[in-house]
Scaffold this motif. Structure first.
Motif, PDB file in Angstrom:
ATOM      1  N   ARG A   6       0.828  -1.211   0.000  1.00 15.59           N
ATOM      2  CA  ARG A   6       0.000   0.000   0.000  1.00 15.59           C
ATOM      3  C   ARG A   6       0.862   1.261   0.000  1.00 15.59           C
ATOM      4  O   ARG A   6       0.563   2.222  -0.715  1.00 15.59           O
ATOM      5  CB  ARG A   6      -0.941  -0.010   1.203  1.00 15.59           C
ATOM      6  CG  ARG A   6      -2.178  -0.897   1.000  1.00 15.59           C
ATOM      7  CD  ARG A   6      -3.207  -0.633   2.080  1.00 15.59           C
ATOM      8  NE  ARG A   6      -2.753  -1.113   3.375  1.00 15.59           N
ATOM      9  CZ  ARG A   6      -3.020  -2.336   3.842  1.00 15.59           C
ATOM     10  NH1 ARG A   6      -3.728  -3.191   3.106  1.00 15.59           N
ATOM     11  NH2 ARG A   6      -2.575  -2.711   5.033  1.00 15.59           N
ATOM     12  N   VAL A   7       1.935   1.279   0.802  1.00 16.98           N
ATOM     13  CA  VAL A   7       2.776   2.478   0.826  1.00 16.98           C
ATOM     14  C   VAL A   7       3.544   2.633  -0.483  1.00 16.98           C
ATOM     15  O   VAL A   7       3.983   3.739  -0.832  1.00 16.98           O
ATOM     16  CB  VAL A   7       3.752   2.438   2.019  1.00 16.98           C
ATOM     17  CG1 VAL A   7       2.999   2.432   3.325  1.00 16.98           C
ATOM     18  CG2 VAL A   7       4.714   1.272   1.927  1.00 16.98           C
ATOM     19  N   ALA A   8       3.721   1.520  -1.237  1.00 22.75           N
ATOM     20  CA  ALA A   8       4.377   1.593  -2.542  1.00 22.75           C
ATOM     21  C   ALA A   8       3.384   1.882  -3.660  1.00 22.75           C
ATOM     22  O   ALA A   8       3.753   1.808  -4.837  1.00 22.75           O
ATOM     23  CB  ALA A   8       5.131   0.296  -2.820  1.00 22.75           C
ATOM     24  N   ASP A   9       2.152   2.180  -3.309  1.00 26.17           N
ATOM     25  CA  ASP A   9       1.109   2.563  -4.281  1.00 26.17           C
ATOM     26  C   ASP A   9       0.734   1.447  -5.242  1.00 26.17           C
ATOM     27  O   ASP A   9       0.243   1.705  -6.352  1.00 26.17           O
ATOM     28  CB  ASP A   9       1.530   3.801  -5.077  1.00 26.17           C
ATOM     29  CG  ASP A   9       1.490   5.063  -4.221  1.00 26.17           C
ATOM     30  OD1 ASP A   9       0.902   5.004  -3.119  1.00 26.17           O
ATOM     31  OD2 ASP A   9       2.066   6.076  -4.636  1.00 26.17           O
ATOM     32  N   GLY A  10       0.941   0.195  -4.870  1.00 32.01           N
ATOM     33  CA  GLY A  10       0.437  -0.921  -5.670  1.00 32.01           C
ATOM     34  C   GLY A  10       1.357  -1.315  -6.810  1.00 32.01           C
ATOM     35  O   GLY A  10       2.496  -0.863  -6.926  1.00 32.01           O
ATOM     36  N   LEU A  11       0.810  -2.203  -7.697  1.00 30.74           N
ATOM     37  CA  LEU A  11       1.591  -2.838  -8.747  1.00 30.74           C
ATOM     38  C   LEU A  11       1.441  -2.114 -10.069  1.00 30.74           C
ATOM     39  O   LEU A  11       0.480  -1.370 -10.304  1.00 30.74           O
ATOM     40  CB  LEU A  11       1.136  -4.300  -8.911  1.00 30.74           C
ATOM     41  CG  LEU A  11       1.216  -5.174  -7.659  1.00 30.74           C
ATOM     42  CD1 LEU A  11       0.518  -6.499  -7.900  1.00 30.74           C
ATOM     43  CD2 LEU A  11       2.660  -5.406  -7.261  1.00 30.74           C
ATOM     44  N   THR A  12       2.420  -2.374 -10.943  1.00 31.13           N
ATOM     45  CA  THR A  12       2.321  -1.919 -12.328  1.00 31.13           C
ATOM     46  C   THR A  12       1.574  -2.977 -13.137  1.00 31.13           C
ATOM     47  O   THR A  12       1.405  -4.123 -12.692  1.00 31.13           O
ATOM     48  CB  THR A  12       3.723  -1.693 -12.905  1.00 31.13           C
ATOM     49  OG1 THR A  12       4.406  -2.951 -12.985  1.00 31.13           O
ATOM     50  CG2 THR A  12       4.519  -0.735 -12.037  1.00 31.13           C
ATOM     51  N   PRO A  13       1.111  -2.668 -14.374  1.00 34.93           N
ATOM     52  CA  PRO A  13       0.396  -3.668 -15.188  1.00 34.93           C
ATOM     53  C   PRO A  13       1.238  -4.882 -15.547  1.00 34.93           C
ATOM     54  O   PRO A  13       0.687  -5.948 -15.838  1.00 34.93           O
ATOM     55  CB  PRO A  13      -0.001  -2.876 -16.436  1.00 34.93           C
ATOM     56  CG  PRO A  13      -0.026  -1.453 -15.996  1.00 34.93           C
ATOM     57  CD  PRO A  13       1.059  -1.330 -14.975  1.00 34.93           C
ATOM     58  N   LYS A  14       2.584  -4.774 -15.528  1.00 35.55           N
ATOM     59  CA  LYS A  14       3.435  -5.889 -15.919  1.00 35.55           C
ATOM     60  C   LYS A  14       3.901  -6.737 -14.736  1.00 35.55           C
ATOM     61  O   LYS A  14       4.773  -7.595 -14.899  1.00 35.55           O
ATOM     62  CB  LYS A  14       4.651  -5.362 -16.672  1.00 35.55           C
ATOM     63  CG  LYS A  14       4.311  -4.692 -18.000  1.00 35.55           C
ATOM     64  CD  LYS A  14       5.578  -4.279 -18.717  1.00 35.55           C
ATOM     65  CE  LYS A  14       5.264  -3.639 -20.066  1.00 35.55           C
ATOM     66  NZ  LYS A  14       6.486  -3.234 -20.787  1.00 35.55           N
ATOM     67  N   ALA A  15       3.350  -6.507 -13.562  1.00 41.07           N
ATOM     68  CA  ALA A  15       3.804  -7.238 -12.374  1.00 41.07           C
ATOM     69  C   ALA A  15       3.452  -8.714 -12.480  1.00 41.07           C
ATOM     70  O   ALA A  15       2.377  -9.086 -12.961  1.00 41.07           O
ATOM     71  CB  ALA A  15       3.184  -6.630 -11.121  1.00 41.07           C
ATOM     72  N   PHE A  16       4.371  -9.570 -12.022  1.00 43.14           N
ATOM     73  CA  PHE A  16       4.197 -11.032 -12.031  1.00 43.14           C
ATOM     74  C   PHE A  16       4.277 -11.497 -10.576  1.00 43.14           C
ATOM     75  O   PHE A  16       5.335 -11.844 -10.057  1.00 43.14           O
ATOM     76  CB  PHE A  16       5.289 -11.679 -12.882  1.00 43.14           C
ATOM     77  CG  PHE A  16       5.176 -13.167 -13.013  1.00 43.14           C
ATOM     78  CD1 PHE A  16       4.011 -13.759 -13.472  1.00 43.14           C
ATOM     79  CD2 PHE A  16       6.246 -13.989 -12.682  1.00 43.14           C
ATOM     80  CE1 PHE A  16       3.909 -15.143 -13.601  1.00 43.14           C
ATOM     81  CE2 PHE A  16       6.156 -15.364 -12.804  1.00 43.14           C
ATOM     82  CZ  PHE A  16       4.986 -15.939 -13.266  1.00 43.14           C
ATOM     83  N   LEU A  17       3.126 -11.488  -9.890  1.00 43.88           N
ATOM     84  CA  LEU A  17       3.109 -11.806  -8.463  1.00 43.88           C
ATOM     85  C   LEU A  17       3.523 -13.239  -8.172  1.00 43.88           C
ATOM     86  O   LEU A  17       4.060 -13.534  -7.098  1.00 43.88           O
ATOM     87  CB  LEU A  17       1.714 -11.545  -7.889  1.00 43.88           C
ATOM     88  CG  LEU A  17       1.372 -10.080  -7.556  1.00 43.88           C
ATOM     89  CD1 LEU A  17       0.004  -9.997  -6.910  1.00 43.88           C
ATOM     90  CD2 LEU A  17       2.419  -9.467  -6.656  1.00 43.88           C
ATOM     91  N   TYR A  18       3.269 -14.155  -9.104  1.00 45.31           N
ATOM     92  CA  TYR A  18       3.624 -15.563  -8.884  1.00 45.31           C
ATOM     93  C   TYR A  18       5.142 -15.710  -8.664  1.00 45.31           C
ATOM     94  O   TYR A  18       5.582 -16.599  -7.941  1.00 45.31           O
ATOM     95  CB  TYR A  18       3.168 -16.394 -10.070  1.00 45.31           C
ATOM     96  CG  TYR A  18       3.531 -17.859  -9.965  1.00 45.31           C
ATOM     97  CD1 TYR A  18       2.962 -18.668  -8.991  1.00 45.31           C
ATOM     98  CD2 TYR A  18       4.449 -18.440 -10.839  1.00 45.31           C
ATOM     99  CE1 TYR A  18       3.300 -20.009  -8.888  1.00 45.31           C
ATOM    100  CE2 TYR A  18       4.781 -19.777 -10.759  1.00 45.31           C
ATOM    101  CZ  TYR A  18       4.207 -20.555  -9.776  1.00 45.31           C
ATOM    102  OH  TYR A  18       4.533 -21.885  -9.680  1.00 45.31           O
ATOM    103  N   GLY A  19       5.939 -14.823  -9.250  1.00 46.67           N
ATOM    104  CA  GLY A  19       7.388 -14.886  -9.079  1.00 46.67           C
ATOM    105  C   GLY A  19       7.917 -13.934  -8.032  1.00 46.67           C
ATOM    106  O   GLY A  19       9.136 -13.661  -8.013  1.00 46.67           O
ATOM    107  N   ALA A  20       7.071 -13.386  -7.157  1.00 44.89           N
ATOM    108  CA  ALA A  20       7.537 -12.451  -6.122  1.00 44.89           C
ATOM    109  C   ALA A  20       8.583 -13.119  -5.229  1.00 44.89           C
ATOM    110  O   ALA A  20       8.438 -14.267  -4.818  1.00 44.89           O
ATOM    111  CB  ALA A  20       6.352 -11.957  -5.288  1.00 44.89           C
ATOM    112  N   GLU A  21       9.638 -12.380  -4.933  1.00 47.06           N
ATOM    113  CA  GLU A  21      10.772 -12.918  -4.168  1.00 47.06           C
ATOM    114  C   GLU A  21      10.927 -12.126  -2.878  1.00 47.06           C
ATOM    115  O   GLU A  21      11.132 -10.910  -2.905  1.00 47.06           O
ATOM    116  CB  GLU A  21      12.049 -12.830  -4.997  1.00 47.06           C
ATOM    117  CG  GLU A  21      13.272 -13.359  -4.288  1.00 47.06           C
ATOM    118  CD  GLU A  21      14.517 -13.271  -5.151  1.00 47.06           C
ATOM    119  OE1 GLU A  21      15.637 -13.313  -4.599  1.00 47.06           O
ATOM    120  OE2 GLU A  21      14.364 -13.141  -6.387  1.00 47.06           O
TER     121      GLU A  21
END
Length: 648
Positions: free
Chosen positions: A428-443
């Motif tokens: 939330r403090v980072a203002d959310g994701l961009t359209p190209k975000a790949f959450l499945y690969g979050a590290e």
């Protein structure tokens, strides 16, 4: 019965005779000159050997129970000693190396026993007696000269006076005060100046000169000060007689003598004049407060006496200057802390502990509440410890979280979040994701996980090195080509393990196509990376064409293995595995059943974006030559067994 031949019998007799003749000489020691015989010119004598006395083990324990340092301790005495003097775990001393008790620079005396004890306790030679750094080594014979003479300086025999006169008579006269206390000047005569203060010197000479000259002006100054001889006695570092300037003070003379020794007092320095104590000087007034009220000027024949050291305590921990300080009577812990500069910035000002030498047998460590116990009395040998407020970690619920978020977010960067923050709060403090975000690969990289991975890596490397060394020592036959290759592969693997740097990744077990990260509590130092959507799949290891291949939907893992040329002959085809983008791993062995049935289920697994397929090498793969040797040995044993059965 067999008798030896005559020639052999004669040889044996000759040898026996030689041994009999040499026996008395062999029983003696190596020839050494006898002092008496050598002095008288007589022959050297051989000393008869003396049976060595049994060597007794000297007592190296602290404070032998019997009191004799050369008497070995019995088992009962050693047990009693261990129960009387246990080592406290919080103050475990270390052994000093040989030569560690050398004198400090600028001093001749060695550190005291209590000083060495504190240095072993702290494993540091920086903790010294307060004031030891102030001592200046000065072995020169140059007297101290001051640029300004105080007005109350008393003129005495030996002072050289410079008189300037102008007007009716012009000139400069230089003369020395003689032993009668007179200053003999041409045409003016003898002027008694002994006992006159420096501020009255010109007036005294002018009064005598007016009897000879008129209409003149006169000034008088000291051209050179007399030297005085004073004595430094008691527990000084270099006691003795010193020739110093007549303007020298007690402290300057004391520093010329090296200051107090390891057994000397910094707080009990006396100035004795004609058998009377005229001043008592406390060096702590100069060291701590910068005061020199009692630092009087010495006179000829004065004695500076340094008394024995008084009560000593050590102030350690979070103070501005950890040191060993000397206490006067009735001084409390509140008087002691200012001597070491008080608490430092990170000190825990709520509690102080005292380890008392007299209570070490009962593991006595007293804890004081500050400032309620500020008037607590201290005893000689106490070790006062002030703790740090940042040395121990706060509970996770009370820690602020300094974390980093990178990748496909609108405001990547470093953030400090309040206790109890989660990954969703960070998003939330980072203002959310961009359209190209790949959450499945979050590290998610975590420092605690990285430290655990480092320990596991070190353990794995030790086990692998032990296994390779054991196998190398066990094999008796020389290495063939396959054995040399296997050894090279093992060494290459260990080299890679040494150079590998664990990342500390925490597998969050995300599902493909996930749109939200788990509500996981953050820890201080966490790093969250959101990658972009990958467009390729990696195939590495023992394949003919390793590399990255464009991801196309509806393909399985075996399809990408075929694109890479499939496994080579050196591959371990039964240990193929795939690392998913979320950090999880799936291997062929997970899907294999008895005799390998069901392994095709692994090959049919659908490929996912960001997968990495790994085909490992076969490290223990035997060579064809080794297989032929083993089969030949089996056939040979079988033929021998068959021949034995046929023989019966």
């Amino acid at each position: 019965m067999h008798y030896p031949s005559p020639r052999r019998f004669l040889a044996l007799c000759w040898i026996a005779a030689g041994l009999a003749l040499s026996w008395p000489v062999a029983a003696q020691t190596v020839a050494s000159p006898d002092p008496v015989g050598a002095a008288s010119g007589g022959p050297y004598q051989l000393r008869q050997p003396v049976a060595p006395a049994p060597v007794e083990k000297r007592n190296t324990d602290r404070n032998a129970v019997s009191g004799d340092s050369n008497t070995p301790l019995t088992a009962a005495q050693r047990q009693l000693l261990q129960t009387q003097l246990p080592q406290l775990p919080a103050f475990a001393p270390v052994d000093l190396k040989p030569g560690d008790d050398k004198p400090y620079p600028g001093r001749h005396s060695r550190p005291s026993e209590f000083e060495r004890y504190i240095q072993r306790l702290t494993n540091s030679f920086d903790v010294r007696c307060l004031g030891a750094d102030l001592v200046i080594d000065n072995d020169s014979d140059v007297v101290d000269v001051s640029t300004a003479v105080p007005p109350d300086y008393v003129i005495s025999p030996g002072d050289e006076v410079l008189v300037s006169i102008w007007g009716a008579a012009d000139g400069e006269l230089r003369a020395t005060v003689d032993r009668a206390g007179r200053l003999v000047l041409p045409r003016i005569g003898a002027v008694p100046v002994a006992g006159v203060k420096y501020q009255d010197l010109a007036v005294t000479i002018q009064r005598q000169a007016r009897q000879v000259f008129k209409n003149f002006e006169l000034t008088a100054s000291l051209a050179q000060l007399r030297g005085v001889r004073v004595y430094v006695t008691g527990f000084a570092d270099r006691p003795g007689a010193y020739s110093v300037s007549s303007l020298s003070s007690v402290s300057s003379v004391l520093f010329r003598a090296g200051g107090p020794s390891g057994a000397g007092s910094y707080r009990n320095v006396e100035l004795r004049r004609r058998g009377q104590v005229v001043a008592k000087f406390d060096l702590y007034d100069l060291i701590v407060n910068g005061k020199r009220d009692a630092d009087l000027t010495v006179q000829a024949g004065d004695v500076i006496y340094v008394g024995p050291v008084g009560r000593q305590v050590a102030i350690l921990g979070s103070v501005n200057r950890p040191a060993i300080v000397e206490l006067k009577a009735n001084e409390t812990i509140a008087d002691t802390l200012p001597m070491v500069g008080g608490f430092n910035t990170v000190a825990d000002r709520s509690r102080i502990t005292i380890e008392r030498l007299g209570e070490r047998s009962q593991r006595g460590i007293r804890q004081l509440v500050w400032p309620d116990d500020r008037t607590a009395a201290l005893e000689s040998g106490d070790v006062v410890r002030v703790f740090s407020a940042i040395a121990t970690k706060l509970p996770q619920e009370q820690q602020n979280k300094r974390v980093v978020i990178e990748g496909e977010v609108l405001r990547p960067g470093e953030y400090v979040l309040p206790p109890g923050s989660t990954i969703r709060d960070l998003m939330r403090v980072a203002d959310g994701l961009t359209p190209k975000a790949f959450l499945y690969g979050a590290e998610l990289d975590r420092e605690a996980a990285r430290k655990g991975q480092v320990l596991m890596q070190e353990q794995l490397l030790r086990d692998l090195e032990l296994e390779v060394t054991r196998k190398r020592n066990f094999e008796q036959r020389p290495l063939d080509e396959a054995g040399a290759t296997q050894q090279a592969v093992s060494e290459r693997l260990m080299s890679r393990l040494r150079n590998a740097q664990p990342s500390g990744r925490v597998v969050m077990q995300l599902e493909p196509g996930t749109q939200e990260l788990p509500d996981l509590l953050l820890e201080n130092g966490d790093r969250l990376y959101i990658p972009p959507l990958p467009t390729s799949i990696g195939v590495y290891g023992s394949v003919y064409n390793p590399g990255n291949y464009l991801f196309v939907g509806n393909r399985t893992l075996v399809d990408y293995l075929r694109l890479a040329g499939s496994a080579t002959r050196q591959a371990d085809a039964d240990s193929v595995f795939v690392v998913r983008a979320n950090g999880s791993v799936e291997s062929l062995r997970q899907y294999a059943t008895f005799l390998g049935i069901g392994s095709s289920n692994f090959e049919k697994l659908p490929a996912q974006p960001g997968d990495t397929i790994v085909v490992p090498d076969e490290i223990n793969k035997p060579s064809t030559t080794a297989n032929l040797k083993d089969w030949a040995q089996i056939v040979y044993q079988f033929v021998l067994g068959f021949a034995a059965i046929k023989a019966f």
